[in-house]
Scaffold this motif. Sequence first.
Motif, PDB file in Angstrom:
ATOM      1  N   ARG A  11       0.826  -1.207   0.000  1.00  0.00           N
ATOM      2  CA  ARG A  11       0.000   0.000   0.000  1.00  0.00           C
ATOM      3  C   ARG A  11       0.859   1.255   0.000  1.00  0.00           C
ATOM      4  O   ARG A  11       0.517   2.230  -0.594  1.00  0.00           O
ATOM      5  N   ARG A  12       1.979   1.214   0.688  1.00  0.00           N
ATOM      6  CA  ARG A  12       2.881   2.362   0.710  1.00  0.00           C
ATOM      7  C   ARG A  12       4.254   1.909   0.270  1.00  0.00           C
ATOM      8  O   ARG A  12       4.669   0.792   0.533  1.00  0.00           O
ATOM      9  N   THR A  13       4.948   2.829  -0.409  1.00  0.00           N
ATOM     10  CA  THR A  13       6.269   2.480  -0.930  1.00  0.00           C
ATOM     11  C   THR A  13       7.280   3.499  -0.432  1.00  0.00           C
ATOM     12  O   THR A  13       7.087   4.708  -0.593  1.00  0.00           O
ATOM     13  N   LEU A  14       8.339   3.005   0.157  1.00  0.00           N
ATOM     14  CA  LEU A  14       9.415   3.870   0.629  1.00  0.00           C
ATOM     15  C   LEU A  14      10.259   4.311  -0.566  1.00  0.00           C
ATOM     16  O   LEU A  14      10.662   3.496  -1.399  1.00  0.00           O
ATOM     17  N   LEU A  15      10.506   5.616  -0.630  1.00  0.00           N
ATOM     18  CA  LEU A  15      11.325   6.176  -1.703  1.00  0.00           C
ATOM     19  C   LEU A  15      12.547   6.855  -1.112  1.00  0.00           C
ATOM     20  O   LEU A  15      12.528   7.303   0.030  1.00  0.00           O
TER      21      LEU A  15
END
Length: 198
Positions: A131-135
Motif C-alpha cells: 500500500r505504501r512504498t518507501l522512496l
Amino acid sequence: MYALYRDERLYYVGLASNMLGRLTQHMRDRHQGRWDRFSAYLTTRSDGPHIRELEALLLRIVAPQGNRVGGRLRNARDLSRQFRTMMAAQASAERDDMLAKRSLRQDRSKAQQAAAKKAAHTRALRQGTGRRTLLKAEYKGDTYSATLLADGQVRVGGKTYASLTAAAKAATGRTSINGRHFWKARHKGEWCRLSQLN
C-alpha cells in the motif's frame, strides 16, 4: 434578335435586320422542318455591339442544337488553365489542412497514451510493493526520504504532495526536475529509479 423553337425547346438563336426575309430563308435552308414557332426581340438599333454580345452569351449558355458556331465574345480569353491552377491550389490547401488536423489528433493521442502509461507505471509500483512504498533520492551529497502513498500522493517530511515531481521540487528547491527520475524505490534488493521500473 430572334429565336426558333421546336416542341417548346430552343432550337436556334440569330440576328437579323430583315426579320421576315430571314424567317422565310429558314423555311427553305437546313433549318427547314426543324422548327415550328419563333420569337422576335426588336431593338431600336441593330448595329450596337451589345446585341452581338448578348447573342454570344446565349449561344454559350444554352448551346442551341441548330447553331453550328458558338458565341464569340470580344476580348475574351481562355481562363481554363488559370482556373485549373486555382482549383489545384485550393485542393492542395484543403489536403494540407486535413493532414495537419490528423497530425494534431495523432500528437494528442500519443500524449494521452504516454500519460496513461505513466499512470499505469505508478499503479504497478504501488501494487507490486504494497500500500505504501518507501522512496529515497540523493542530490548534491544529501539523501532524501519519501513515501509514495496508495492514492499516488507523495509524503516528504510531514508534507504531502500531489505528484513525484512536486515532492522532488520541494525537497531540492529546484524548479525543473523529473520526479520519476529523481526518486528511487527498492526493487529486487536494489534501489532503482522509478523511471526504470515498468
